[in-house]
Design an enzyme around this catalytic site. Structure first.
Site, PDB file in Angstrom:
ATOM      1  N   SER A 131     108.623 -18.019 -59.049  1.00 51.21           N
ATOM      2  CA  SER A 131     107.864 -16.783 -58.928  1.00 51.21           C
ATOM      3  C   SER A 131     108.766 -15.657 -58.459  1.00 51.21           C
ATOM      4  CB  SER A 131     106.719 -16.973 -57.936  1.00 51.21           C
ATOM      5  OG  SER A 131     105.989 -15.775 -57.856  1.00 51.21           O
ATOM      6  N   LYS A 185     102.020 -23.609 -58.200  1.00 50.52           N
ATOM      7  CA  LYS A 185     102.331 -22.309 -58.799  1.00 50.52           C
ATOM      8  C   LYS A 185     101.072 -21.691 -59.404  1.00 50.52           C
ATOM      9  CE  LYS A 185     104.734 -18.856 -60.575  1.00 50.52           C
ATOM     10  NZ  LYS A 185     104.171 -18.432 -61.796  1.00 50.52           N
ATOM     11  N   HIS A 188      99.003 -20.381 -56.649  1.00 50.99           N
ATOM     12  CA  HIS A 188      99.658 -19.145 -56.215  1.00 50.99           C
ATOM     13  C   HIS A 188      99.212 -17.977 -57.104  1.00 50.99           C
ATOM     14  CE1 HIS A 188     102.789 -16.193 -57.203  1.00 50.99           C
ATOM     15  NE2 HIS A 188     103.081 -16.192 -55.907  1.00 50.99           N
ATOM     16  N   ASN A 189      99.238 -18.178 -58.378  1.00 52.51           N
ATOM     17  CA  ASN A 189      98.849 -17.087 -59.277  1.00 52.51           C
ATOM     18  C   ASN A 189      97.378 -16.726 -59.117  1.00 52.51           C
ATOM     19  OD1 ASN A 189     101.445 -17.610 -60.173  1.00 52.51           O
ATOM     20  ND2 ASN A 189     100.945 -17.184 -62.303  1.00 52.51           N
ATOM     21  N   GLU A 192      97.060 -14.691 -56.144  1.00 51.83           N
ATOM     22  CA  GLU A 192      97.565 -13.353 -56.476  1.00 51.83           C
ATOM     23  C   GLU A 192      96.450 -12.508 -57.124  1.00 51.83           C
ATOM     24  OE1 GLU A 192     101.349 -13.496 -58.593  1.00 51.83           O
ATOM     25  OE2 GLU A 192     100.605 -11.955 -59.950  1.00 51.83           O
TER      26      GLU A 192
END
Ligand SMILES: *[C@@H]1O[C@H](CO)[C@@H](O)[C@H](O)[C@H]1NC(C)=O
Ligand SMILES: *[C@@H]1O[C@H](CO)[C@@H](O)[C@H](O)[C@H]1NC(C)=O
Ligand SMILES: CC(=O)N[C@H]1CO[C@H](CO)[C@@H](O)[C@@H]1O
Length: 491
Positions: A131, A185, A188-189, A192
């Protein structure tokens, strides 16, 4: 041929790949670069990589021959069939114990499969979240590697040196086995998406609610950025709001209000639904983008559906802005609590051992959601690896209690104004649901049993001869309370 000198190989010389190579080179590693379009390799060596120790390879065979064993090869190619195709090509040139690392945006089920397939053949596979975009790749990304555990000692030094550093700690640690790297990941996105939506809602409240101009909103964000909300996204949003077009108008006021998405937020929401976990804020953030994209329909609707009369805010503006900061903070705590709930549920289901403190540490720098707040999450999981929810941690428990009054006032005011705050309000709804020992699901169970004989369980303390604890109970509801049955109700 001379002894191989390559520490690590990288396939895929788009900007991300090039930048990651240059970054690893800066950290003292000898990188071998390969791209299917071979001229790209020579271009890279003659330009961006000029004067570095980077070696080029003109074939997969040459790439593998130039690498020290166990070979470590990072794929930075388009997610999907291209990854499998390169793995196929690599295999004949690899030896047992060699490591293939997929640094692309792969969906975690693919990584789960690849770990299995490659381990069955005696190789190791790592699916790593990367990232931070192009700049992160060049100067320090957040790296989230997971997969074959035996690969970690071999790649640890390179990965941790290449990653962003916060207070001397690398934003990279071993996430867990199997598809855990790409899973984390993905979450995480999703987080976000949630963080961005919360900021957008705060902007909307300040803009449409308080009627503040962009420049003042930017100043509020800048102030927030010195407190608990200190983060990359708040920081860039302040910069965005200060950016005026040549005619002096804020650039944001000229941007079409229709959000795009590439799908990782949606993956998180789908994973949450699959796991049966209430990751409501990320879900709302995805839906908010969907609603935004119905621009033309919204414009038509705005002409025929009216909301409350616009009233000028008569309260204490300073208090209101402080409340908004607290609302944003509390909602963010909920969103992260939900994200970690999802990871815990998945880890349990798939039998993964996830490194939660490490995950928060990896997100502290190098990535889009980097913030001071993640340091507090790291502390919470360092104190207690088995933490059931962030809301059980003292620090966050106190923080949401402190935020609560302002958080409620903001939601109430937004509702009265008719300003949509899907993320703020779902966070509060989750919070109120989570802290309720009793929820109205008794009604749902009765309804389900009434029309479909789906049965229910008895509440502890209310047992009797008919209502036995631990039993699935069905009763005939008709005749006692009313006489409507599934077949007699006519609408
Ligand atoms: C449920 O009770 C009602 C009223 O006593 C009766 O008419 C009905 O036949 C019963 N239904 C079943 C499925 O036993
Ligand atoms: C249901 O129907 C029975 C028989 O017609 C009647 O005696 C009873 O009052 C009804 N119950 C209710 C709650 O309407
Ligand atoms: C797989 C691969 O090697 N792909 C890259 C080669 O370089 C070009 C840029 O010139 C990329 O677009 C490819 O993705």
């Amino acid at each position: 041929m001379s002894q191989p000198t390559g520490d690590i190989g990288l396939i895929g010389l788009a900007v991300m790949g090039q930048n990651l190579i240059l970054n690893m080179n800066d950290k003292g590693f000898n990188v071998v670069a390969y791209n299917r379009t071979v001229s790209k390799v020579d271009d890279f060596l003659a330009n961006e990589a000029k004067g570095t120790k980077v070696q080029g390879a003109h074939s997969i065979e040459e790439l593998c021959a130039k690498l020290k064993t166990p070979r470590k090869i990072i794929l930075l190619v388009k997610a999907g069939p291209a990854v499998d195709a390169f793995i196929e090509q690599l295999i004949p040139h690899l030896e047992k114990g060699d490591i293939i690392i997929d640094g692309g945006n792969s969906h975690y089920p693919d990584s789960i499969r690849r770990v299995k397939e490659l381990e069955a053949k005696g190789f190791l596979f790592v699916g790593s979240g990367v990232s931070g975009g192009e700049e992160g790749a060049r100067y320090g990304p957040s790296l989230m590697p997971g997969g074959s555990p035996a690969a970690w000692p071999a790649i640890k030094q390179i990965f941790q040196a290449t990653a962003a550093q916060v207070n001397g700690e690398p934003c990279c640690d071993w996430v867990g086995e199997s598809g855990a790297g790409h899973y984390v990941k993905m979450v995480h996105n999703g987080i976000e998406y949630g963080d961005m939506q919360l900021i957008a809602e705060a902007y909307d409240i300040l803009k449409r609610g308080l009627g503040l101009p962009e420049s003042e909103i930017a100043d509020i964000f800048l102030k927030w950025n010195t407190g608990v909300l200190d983060s990359f996204l708040i920081d860039i949003t302040a910069n965005i709001l200060k950016f005026n077009d040549d005619d002096g108008e804020p650039m944001v006021s000229k941007i079409l209000d229709q959000a795009g998405q590439k799908g990782t937020g949606k993956w998180t929401a789908i994973a949450a639904l699959d796991a049966g976990m209430p990751v409501t804020l990320i879900g709302e953030a995805v839906f908010a983008r969907c609603l935004s994209s119905l621009k033309e329909e919204r414009v038509r609707a705005s002409k025929v559906i009216s909301g409350p009369q616009k009233e000028e805010f008569k309260g204490d503006k300073k208090q209101f802005i402080d409340d908004l900061e607290q609302a944003l903070y509390a909602s963010k705590i909920i969103s992260y609590a939900q994200g970690f709930m999802l990871m815990r549920a998945t880890a349990k289901e798939l039998n993964w051992k996830l490194n939660y403190a490490g995950i928060a540490r990896m997100w502290r720098g190098g990535c889009i959601i980097k913030s001071v707040f993640l340091g507090d999450i790291t502390s919470a999981y360092t104190k207690n690896e088995e933490l059931e929810s962030l809301l059980f941690d003292d620090f966050f428990n106190k923080a949401v209690h402190k935020a609560q009054p302002g958080w409620r006032r903001i939601n109430a005011q937004a509702v009265l104004w008719g300003i949509p705050t899907p993320a703020f309000s779902t966070a509060l709804a989750f919070f109120d649901g989570y802290r309720s020992d009793v929820l109205p699901a008794n009604i749902l169970q009765a309804q389900r049993d009434y029309f479909g004989a789906h049965t229910f369980r008895v509440l502890p303390g209310k047992e009797n001869a008919k209502l036995q604890s631990g039993k699935d109970i069905h009763i005939n509801w008709t005749g006692r309370g009313g006489n409507v049955s599934a077949s007699s109700y006519v609408a």
